[in-house]
Design an enzyme around this catalytic site. Structure first.
Site, mmCIF file in Angstrom:
data_model
loop_
_atom_site.group_PDB
_atom_site.id
_atom_site.type_symbol
_atom_site.label_atom_id
_atom_site.label_comp_id
_atom_site.label_asym_id
_atom_site.label_seq_id
_atom_site.Cartn_x
_atom_site.Cartn_y
_atom_site.Cartn_z
ATOM 1 N N LYS A 144 0.832 -1.214 0.000
ATOM 2 C CA LYS A 144 0.000 0.000 0.000
ATOM 3 C C LYS A 144 0.862 1.257 0.000
ATOM 4 O O LYS A 144 0.608 2.187 -0.756
ATOM 5 C CB LYS A 144 -0.905 0.045 1.244
ATOM 6 C CG LYS A 144 -1.911 -1.067 1.356
ATOM 7 C CD LYS A 144 -2.845 -0.837 2.545
ATOM 8 C CE LYS A 144 -2.172 -0.842 3.898
ATOM 9 N NZ LYS A 144 -1.683 -2.172 4.336
ATOM 10 N N ARG B 31 -9.089 0.732 9.266
ATOM 11 C CA ARG B 31 -8.708 -0.668 9.430
ATOM 12 C C ARG B 31 -9.799 -1.467 10.138
ATOM 13 O O ARG B 31 -9.645 -2.669 10.334
ATOM 14 C CB ARG B 31 -7.437 -0.733 10.281
ATOM 15 C CG ARG B 31 -6.158 -0.956 9.510
ATOM 16 C CD ARG B 31 -5.041 -0.990 10.537
ATOM 17 N NE ARG B 31 -3.846 -1.639 10.082
ATOM 18 C CZ ARG B 31 -2.823 -1.000 9.518
ATOM 19 N NH1 ARG B 31 -2.882 0.283 9.277
ATOM 20 N NH2 ARG B 31 -1.749 -1.677 9.186
ATOM 21 N N ARG C 6 11.362 -6.243 4.311
ATOM 22 C CA ARG C 6 11.045 -4.822 4.429
ATOM 23 C C ARG C 6 12.003 -4.104 5.372
ATOM 24 O O ARG C 6 12.350 -4.616 6.422
ATOM 25 C CB ARG C 6 9.602 -4.679 4.922
ATOM 26 C CG ARG C 6 9.126 -3.247 4.909
ATOM 27 C CD ARG C 6 7.657 -3.184 4.714
ATOM 28 N NE ARG C 6 6.963 -3.368 5.988
ATOM 29 C CZ ARG C 6 5.698 -3.037 6.150
ATOM 30 N NH1 ARG C 6 5.000 -2.546 5.141
ATOM 31 N NH2 ARG C 6 5.112 -3.226 7.303
ATOM 32 N N ARG D 227 11.597 -2.981 11.092
ATOM 33 C CA ARG D 227 10.631 -2.590 12.117
ATOM 34 C C ARG D 227 10.422 -3.755 13.072
ATOM 35 O O ARG D 227 10.343 -4.898 12.647
ATOM 36 C CB ARG D 227 9.297 -2.244 11.456
ATOM 37 C CG ARG D 227 9.075 -0.770 11.269
ATOM 38 C CD ARG D 227 7.954 -0.499 10.312
ATOM 39 N NE ARG D 227 6.697 -1.142 10.697
ATOM 40 C CZ ARG D 227 5.587 -1.050 9.967
ATOM 41 N NH1 ARG D 227 5.587 -0.366 8.847
ATOM 42 N NH2 ARG D 227 4.485 -1.646 10.367
ATOM 43 N N ARG E 165 -0.451 -9.832 13.008
ATOM 44 C CA ARG E 165 -0.995 -8.727 12.197
ATOM 45 C C ARG E 165 -1.877 -9.255 11.076
ATOM 46 O O ARG E 165 -2.891 -8.646 10.745
ATOM 47 C CB ARG E 165 0.148 -7.890 11.645
ATOM 48 C CG ARG E 165 0.810 -7.065 12.735
ATOM 49 C CD ARG E 165 2.115 -6.504 12.304
ATOM 50 N NE ARG E 165 1.980 -5.489 11.275
ATOM 51 C CZ ARG E 165 2.993 -5.055 10.536
ATOM 52 N NH1 ARG E 165 4.186 -5.566 10.686
ATOM 53 N NH2 ARG E 165 2.796 -4.123 9.648
HETATM 54 P P1 ADP Z 1 1.670 -1.758 7.445
HETATM 55 O O1 ADP Z 1 2.801 -0.957 6.870
HETATM 56 O O2 ADP Z 1 2.073 -3.129 7.753
HETATM 57 O O3 ADP Z 1 0.410 -1.627 6.700
HETATM 58 P P2 ADP Z 1 1.215 0.328 9.338
HETATM 59 O O4 ADP Z 1 2.516 1.015 9.314
HETATM 60 O O5 ADP Z 1 0.105 0.900 8.557
HETATM 61 O O6 ADP Z 1 1.450 -1.184 8.897
HETATM 62 O O7 ADP Z 1 0.714 0.131 10.830
HETATM 63 C C1 ADP Z 1 1.558 -0.391 11.826
HETATM 64 C C2 ADP Z 1 0.785 -0.523 13.131
HETATM 65 O O8 ADP Z 1 0.255 0.756 13.519
HETATM 66 C C3 ADP Z 1 -0.430 -1.436 13.106
HETATM 67 O O9 ADP Z 1 -0.082 -2.791 13.269
HETATM 68 C C4 ADP Z 1 -1.250 -0.863 14.253
HETATM 69 O O10 ADP Z 1 -0.738 -1.274 15.508
HETATM 70 C C5 ADP Z 1 -1.021 0.628 14.107
HETATM 71 N N1 ADP Z 1 -2.043 1.242 13.224
HETATM 72 C C6 ADP Z 1 -1.808 1.899 12.057
HETATM 73 N N2 ADP Z 1 -2.959 2.332 11.496
HETATM 74 C C7 ADP Z 1 -3.962 1.911 12.314
HETATM 75 C C8 ADP Z 1 -5.378 2.003 12.292
HETATM 76 N N3 ADP Z 1 -6.026 2.619 11.291
HETATM 77 N N4 ADP Z 1 -6.073 1.446 13.310
HETATM 78 C C9 ADP Z 1 -5.448 0.841 14.343
HETATM 79 N N5 ADP Z 1 -4.129 0.688 14.420
HETATM 80 C C10 ADP Z 1 -3.374 1.218 13.435
#
Ligand code: ADP
Ligand code: ZN
Length: 210
Positions: A13, A88, A123, A156, A167
């Site tokens: 994404k 989410r 990553r 990360r 996740r």
């Molecule tokens: P990824 O890059 O894997 O899509 P993100 O960087 O978007 O992950 O998110 C990392 C973490 O931040 C999530 O696992 C969650 O803990 C928190 N987070 C991010 N966006 C949200 C959201 N919209 N609702 C709840 N938690 C979130």
């Protein structure tokens, strides 16, 4: 245009958001990046989010909804925005609808779970500015160094394999129902994530034109 990118963690994404951002000149809003920045700056919100994030759990809805409300009110969002990682959950999507912002397109990038686990292990993120890279799909110009700010690239904590599995579970339970939610609103396009980033981008751009 107001765009939502859906998809499992590691589906790409963020990478596609960057391409759309360059193409349409609208900002990407990544709740993950905002939370990580807050954490780095030691804010109260960041500290509150840390334990959830490290465990691969979602940060509570009220926290992220608050973040998005504030961010969408900023002037650079006037001509459109790309949401990466929000909503989410169904309550987050409902909150967004209730804010009165109209979403034009929702693009879901589909990648099979076994490929997600593979992708996540490669990553890397910049310690300093948060820019995201991949050892295979999106290499930095200089190994281990950020193209944008010369910061060091690290993995990360929540990209370690055991956290990735939680996740993914959270994704299937909480986030995947959003596909139905937006399909019912007639806004959803599904894009199959391709091996090559550019091939996925072509499909994403096509979805934006339809
Ligand atoms: P990824 O890059 O894997 O899509 P993100 O960087 O978007 O992950 O998110 C990392 C973490 O931040 C999530 O696992 C969650 O803990 C928190 N987070 C991010 N966006 C949200 C959201 N919209 N609702 C709840 N938690 C979130
Ligand atoms: Zn950087």
């Amino acid at each position: 245009m107001n765009i939502i990118l859906l998809g499992a963690p590691g589906a790409g994404k963020g990478t596609q958001a960057e391409k759309i951002c360059e193409f349409l000149n609208i900002p990407t809003i990544s709740t993950g990046n905002i939370i990580r920045a807050a954490l780095k700056n030691g804010t109260e919100m960041g500290l509150k989010a840390k334990s959830y994030m490290d465990a691969g759990q979602l940060v509570p809805d009220d926290v992220v909804i608050g973040i998005i409300k504030e961010r969408l009110a900023e002037s650079d969002c006037q001509n459109g925005f790309i949401l990466d990682g929000f909503p989410r959950t169904i309550p987050q999507a409902e909150a967004l609808d209730n804010m009165g912002v109209e979403i034009n397109k929702v693009i879901d990038i589909e990648v099979a779970d076994e490929n997600i686990v593979k992708r996540m292990s490669g990553r890397r993120v910049c310690e300093k500015c948060g820019a995201s890279y991949h050892l295979e799909y999106k290499k930095p110009d200089k190994e281990g160094i950020c193209n944008l700010c010369t910061g060091t690239l690290v993995q990360r904590k929540d990209d370690h394999p055991d956290t990735v599995l939680s996740r993914l579970k959270v994704y299937h339970e909480e986030t995947e129902p959003l596909k139905d939610y937006y399909a019912k609103q007639g806004k959803l396009t599904i894009v199959e994530g391709q091996e090559e980033v550019a091939d996925t981008t072509a499909l994403v751009f096509k979805a934006l034109e339809d």
